[in-house]
Design a protein around this motif. Structure first.
Motif, short mmCIF file in Angstrom:
data_model
loop_
_atom_site.label_atom_id
_atom_site.label_comp_id
_atom_site.label_asym_id
_atom_site.label_seq_id
_atom_site.Cartn_x
_atom_site.Cartn_y
_atom_site.Cartn_z
N PRO A 63 0.83 -1.21 0.00
CA PRO A 63 0.00 0.00 0.00
C PRO A 63 0.86 1.26 0.00
CG PRO A 63 -0.70 -1.51 1.73
CD PRO A 63 0.58 -2.05 1.17
N VAL A 64 0.37 2.30 -0.65
CA VAL A 64 1.05 3.60 -0.69
C VAL A 64 0.08 4.67 -0.23
CG1 VAL A 64 2.63 2.91 -2.55
CG2 VAL A 64 0.47 4.05 -3.12
N ALA A 65 0.62 5.78 0.23
CA ALA A 65 -0.19 6.92 0.66
C ALA A 65 -0.72 7.66 -0.57
CB ALA A 65 0.64 7.85 1.52
N PRO A 66 -1.85 8.35 -0.43
CA PRO A 66 -2.36 9.14 -1.54
C PRO A 66 -1.32 10.13 -2.04
CG PRO A 66 -4.00 9.01 0.20
CD PRO A 66 -2.72 8.41 0.74
N GLY A 67 -1.20 10.28 -3.36
CA GLY A 67 -0.27 11.23 -3.95
C GLY A 67 1.19 10.80 -3.97
N THR A 68 1.48 9.57 -3.54
CA THR A 68 2.86 9.08 -3.52
C THR A 68 3.41 8.97 -4.94
OG1 THR A 68 2.52 7.84 -1.49
CG2 THR A 68 4.33 7.11 -2.88
N GLU A 69 4.66 9.35 -5.13
CA GLU A 69 5.31 9.17 -6.42
C GLU A 69 5.90 7.76 -6.47
OE1 GLU A 69 9.14 11.01 -8.41
OE2 GLU A 69 7.49 12.44 -8.39
N ILE A 70 5.51 7.00 -7.47
CA ILE A 70 5.93 5.61 -7.63
C ILE A 70 6.82 5.53 -8.87
CG2 ILE A 70 5.14 3.24 -8.04
CD1 ILE A 70 2.40 4.26 -6.84
N THR A 71 7.97 4.91 -8.74
CA THR A 71 8.86 4.72 -9.89
C THR A 71 8.49 3.41 -10.57
OG1 THR A 71 10.64 5.88 -8.76
CG2 THR A 71 11.26 4.49 -10.63
N ILE A 72 8.37 3.46 -11.88
CA ILE A 72 8.12 2.26 -12.68
C ILE A 72 9.41 1.96 -13.43
CG2 ILE A 72 6.74 1.22 -14.50
CD1 ILE A 72 4.60 3.41 -13.81
N VAL A 73 9.95 0.76 -13.21
CA VAL A 73 11.19 0.34 -13.86
C VAL A 73 10.85 -0.82 -14.79
CG1 VAL A 73 13.51 -0.59 -13.49
CG2 VAL A 73 12.54 1.02 -11.83
N ASN A 74 11.03 -0.60 -16.09
CA ASN A 74 10.75 -1.63 -17.09
C ASN A 74 12.06 -2.34 -17.42
OD1 ASN A 74 9.98 -3.22 -19.21
ND2 ASN A 74 9.22 -1.56 -20.49
N LYS A 75 12.20 -3.57 -16.96
CA LYS A 75 13.40 -4.35 -17.22
C LYS A 75 13.30 -5.16 -18.51
CE LYS A 75 14.50 -4.65 -12.32
NZ LYS A 75 14.79 -5.54 -11.19
N ASP A 76 12.11 -5.18 -19.12
CA ASP A 76 11.91 -5.89 -20.38
C ASP A 76 12.42 -5.04 -21.54
OD1 ASP A 76 10.76 -8.07 -19.11
OD2 ASP A 76 8.70 -7.47 -19.56
N GLU A 77 12.57 -5.67 -22.69
CA GLU A 77 13.04 -5.00 -23.90
C GLU A 77 11.94 -4.21 -24.60
OE1 GLU A 77 16.18 -4.95 -25.17
OE2 GLU A 77 16.99 -6.21 -23.57
N VAL A 78 10.68 -4.56 -24.35
CA VAL A 78 9.56 -3.95 -25.07
C VAL A 78 8.84 -2.93 -24.20
CG1 VAL A 78 9.22 -5.98 -26.53
CG2 VAL A 78 7.95 -5.79 -24.40
N GLU A 79 8.11 -2.04 -24.87
CA GLU A 79 7.32 -1.02 -24.18
C GLU A 79 6.17 -1.67 -23.43
OE1 GLU A 79 4.91 3.14 -25.11
OE2 GLU A 79 5.72 1.96 -26.76
N HIS A 80 5.88 -1.15 -22.25
CA HIS A 80 4.74 -1.58 -21.44
C HIS A 80 4.00 -0.35 -20.96
CE1 HIS A 80 5.77 -5.82 -21.21
NE2 HIS A 80 7.00 -5.53 -20.83
N SER A 81 2.83 -0.55 -20.40
CA SER A 81 2.11 0.54 -19.76
C SER A 81 1.58 0.07 -18.41
CB SER A 81 0.93 1.02 -20.63
OG SER A 81 -0.17 0.14 -20.55
N VAL A 82 1.32 1.03 -17.56
CA VAL A 82 0.61 0.80 -16.30
C VAL A 82 -0.66 1.63 -16.46
CG1 VAL A 82 0.66 1.05 -13.80
CG2 VAL A 82 2.76 0.45 -15.03
#
Length: 128
Positions: A63-82
């Protein structure tokens, strides 16, 4: 000879799949709210919460607090989305081997998300 031909066909198909995954619709094609993100292949470990993408899957995130900045790290070779299942909540696209940030929603709750390019990739963001 048969093995060489089969290998060549397999490599061709794999290369075509990789290109297709990386060139799917761009964020502007979706008509939904997208985060403004910067992606970079930096190697420094981020501080704070991280969603790692590896092997065509999302890592678990507590769980994270409201408004928390979350880093997304894509270790795959292809583009992804969240991409949030709730239209307009969040939609962050990350190039292969790239990074981006996502700001958690301000309202507490469970926010299921998926990869727009690979819909079988699923996760949930919990905001408390």
């Amino acid at each position: 000879m048969y093995r060489l031909a089969a290998l060549a066909v397999s490599l061709f198909l794999l290369a075509g799949t990789t290109v297709a995954c990386g060139q799917a619709n761009s964020p502007s094609d979706h008509g939904r709210h997208s985060e403004t993100v910067t992606t970079s292949p930096g190697t420094a470990m981020p501080t704070g919460p991280v969603i790692a993408i590896e092997g065509m899957g999302f890592s678990a995130l507590g769980p994270v607090a409201p408004g928390t900045e979350i880093t997304i790290v894509n270790k795959d070779e292809v583009e992804h989305s969240v991409t949030s299942r709730t239209k307009g909540t969040f939609d962050v696209h990350v190039d292969g081997k790239g990074r981006a940030t996502l700001t958690a929603p301000r309202e507490p709750g469970e926010y299921p998300f998926y990869c727009l390019y690979h819909p079988a990739m699923l996760g949930t963001l919990t905001v408390k």
